[in-house]
Scaffold this active site. Sequence first.
Site, short mmCIF file in Angstrom:
data_model
loop_
_atom_site.label_atom_id
_atom_site.label_comp_id
_atom_site.label_asym_id
_atom_site.label_seq_id
_atom_site.Cartn_x
_atom_site.Cartn_y
_atom_site.Cartn_z
N TYR A 75 -6.37 69.76 32.00
CA TYR A 75 -7.50 69.59 32.93
C TYR A 75 -8.78 69.36 32.13
O TYR A 75 -9.04 70.08 31.17
CB TYR A 75 -7.66 70.83 33.83
CG TYR A 75 -7.43 70.45 35.27
CD1 TYR A 75 -8.33 69.58 35.91
CD2 TYR A 75 -6.34 70.91 35.98
CE1 TYR A 75 -8.11 69.20 37.22
CE2 TYR A 75 -6.12 70.53 37.29
CZ TYR A 75 -7.00 69.66 37.91
OH TYR A 75 -6.79 69.27 39.19
N GLU A 77 -12.10 68.24 33.76
CA GLU A 77 -13.19 67.82 34.64
C GLU A 77 -14.50 67.83 33.88
O GLU A 77 -14.76 68.72 33.08
CB GLU A 77 -13.26 68.74 35.87
CG GLU A 77 -12.12 68.47 36.83
CD GLU A 77 -12.22 69.30 38.10
OE1 GLU A 77 -13.33 69.70 38.47
OE2 GLU A 77 -11.17 69.52 38.72
N ASP A 252 -17.25 43.53 41.26
CA ASP A 252 -15.92 44.11 41.18
C ASP A 252 -15.01 43.04 40.55
O ASP A 252 -14.60 42.09 41.20
CB ASP A 252 -15.45 44.46 42.60
CG ASP A 252 -14.03 45.03 42.63
OD1 ASP A 252 -13.37 45.03 41.58
OD2 ASP A 252 -13.60 45.47 43.71
N THR A 281 -10.12 47.15 37.86
CA THR A 281 -8.86 47.82 37.65
C THR A 281 -8.50 47.55 36.19
O THR A 281 -9.09 46.67 35.55
CB THR A 281 -7.72 47.22 38.51
OG1 THR A 281 -7.58 45.84 38.18
CG2 THR A 281 -8.01 47.37 40.00
N LYS A 284 -4.39 44.71 36.28
CA LYS A 284 -4.15 43.35 36.77
C LYS A 284 -4.21 42.39 35.57
O LYS A 284 -3.45 42.57 34.64
CB LYS A 284 -5.14 43.02 37.88
CG LYS A 284 -4.93 43.94 39.11
CD LYS A 284 -5.85 43.63 40.27
CE LYS A 284 -5.63 44.61 41.41
NZ LYS A 284 -6.57 44.40 42.52
N ARG A 290 -2.01 51.36 35.16
CA ARG A 290 -2.59 51.42 36.49
C ARG A 290 -3.82 52.33 36.44
O ARG A 290 -3.72 53.49 36.06
CB ARG A 290 -1.53 52.00 37.44
CG ARG A 290 -1.81 51.86 38.89
CD ARG A 290 -0.51 51.83 39.66
NE ARG A 290 0.14 50.53 39.44
CZ ARG A 290 -0.16 49.42 40.14
NH1 ARG A 290 -1.03 49.47 41.11
NH2 ARG A 290 0.43 48.28 39.87
#
Length: 488
Positions: A75, A77, A252, A281, A284, A290
Amino acid sequence: MTDTLARPAAVDYAATASQAYRAALAVIETVEPRIADATRAELADQRDSLKLIASENYASPAVLLTMGTWLSDKYAEGTVGHRFYAACQNIDTVESIAAEHARALFGADYAYAQPHSGIDANLVAFWAILAHRVELPELAELGVKGVNDLTEEQWETLRHKFGNQRALGMSLDAGGHLTHGFRPNISGKMFHQRSYGTDPKTQLLDYDAVRRTAHEFKPLVLIAGYSAYPRRVNFAKMREIADEVGATFMVDMAHFAGLVAGKVFTGEEDPVPYAHLVTTTTHKSLRGPRGGMVLATKDYAEDVDRGCPMVLGGPMGHVMAAKAVALAEARTPEFRTYAAAVADNAKTLADGFLRRGATLVTGGTDNHLVLLDVSGYGLTGRQAESALLDAGIVTNRNAVPSDPNGAWYTSGVRLGTPALTTRGFGADEFDRVAELAVNVLKNTTPVTASTGMPGKAKYALADGVAHATKAATAEMLAANPLYPGLEL
Ligand SMILES: *Cc1c(COP(=O)(O)O)cnc(C)c1O
């Protein structure tokens, strides 16, 4: 494909990757064999299919292997060097390297590698813009430091201000994306949205129309970027429009990031020097894991950094590591060659369709995708997509501008070159793909529904066409293997 990747010469890349996957699958097998089977089956399917889905690609074994580790178990954060958990030094290293590669590759002031997907990257960007443009001025006016210092009443006022901002993006049927302000998506619920389309005659982006709408609507955010527009965008012009109306300019580049990374889109076609924020992303055309990413100017860096906890939870260390590996690959000369081939191949594919009498939205392409209008064959996009799939050609249906068949059945089919270019397909293969696809469409007829009206989903493909097409594509796929040398 593997020989396009930078690696120490001493390692036999394909043989070593084969060992790694065999071992991994053997371990998985001890717990849930059906998952090992599905994983093997997916590789076989990917190898055997002519993948023309414009948003998909094949990440390298290095990228894929990077995701399968214990970096997933931590973790972290917060941000690099400023975590809400202890012992995050290795996640700090991984995230810093991903950001360093992204900044260098795209020439960005700041890069944020945490978003889990493209939609998350857009959420981070939207809320960073709202924080910067709405929250900060409000806090300054009230003379308080943070939102926790506001009274209930002040907070209510601010919340209403968040909910009353305007965004202007490209319309869905012109090729824009659902996350650019459309009602079914959260972006359409958080913003008053209006969209700009394309010129009805040329189907090209009409900058004067964008300007007129922007002046009338006065958006807080002007969004550029698309998933189904087969042309380049002049981002300098779009920024000029944003400046005229005081909008934050967000691009984008989820679909075409690989073409920016590979220096196919340069000058005014490169969004990074012109946008306040660029989202993307990583899976692509960029050919990574991903995931998503946000690039920002210095002005917006601090706001973007609050992505966690603003809209994200803990970052995925294993995926940020894989982003770093993919970005390192994208900085090689080989990736530039790849990106140039993606665009060249799209042109060949478009020319192949046009020469055989097909209709393309905008009459062609200058990026990585073509949008075929199949209404001339008497078909809906749904029928065309299904018939092509029966013949082993994997595409997806897509609306064309002002589509009479709506967003479900559509009148178009979208085809992209990033995946097959990774396999090594060149001009000869893409011309052949156009030939085969046109032949399938010419041999497909819509089946009349029980109402006597032409149906929108059912179709019939002439005998033997599927079989012959599959045989032809199998030959091309065998000659351009996916992951050559990789054996499970
Ligand atoms: C694909 C895409 C997204 C969404 O990406 P996900 O990773 O699927 O969430 C966002 N914007 C555009 C323009 C896209 O093409």
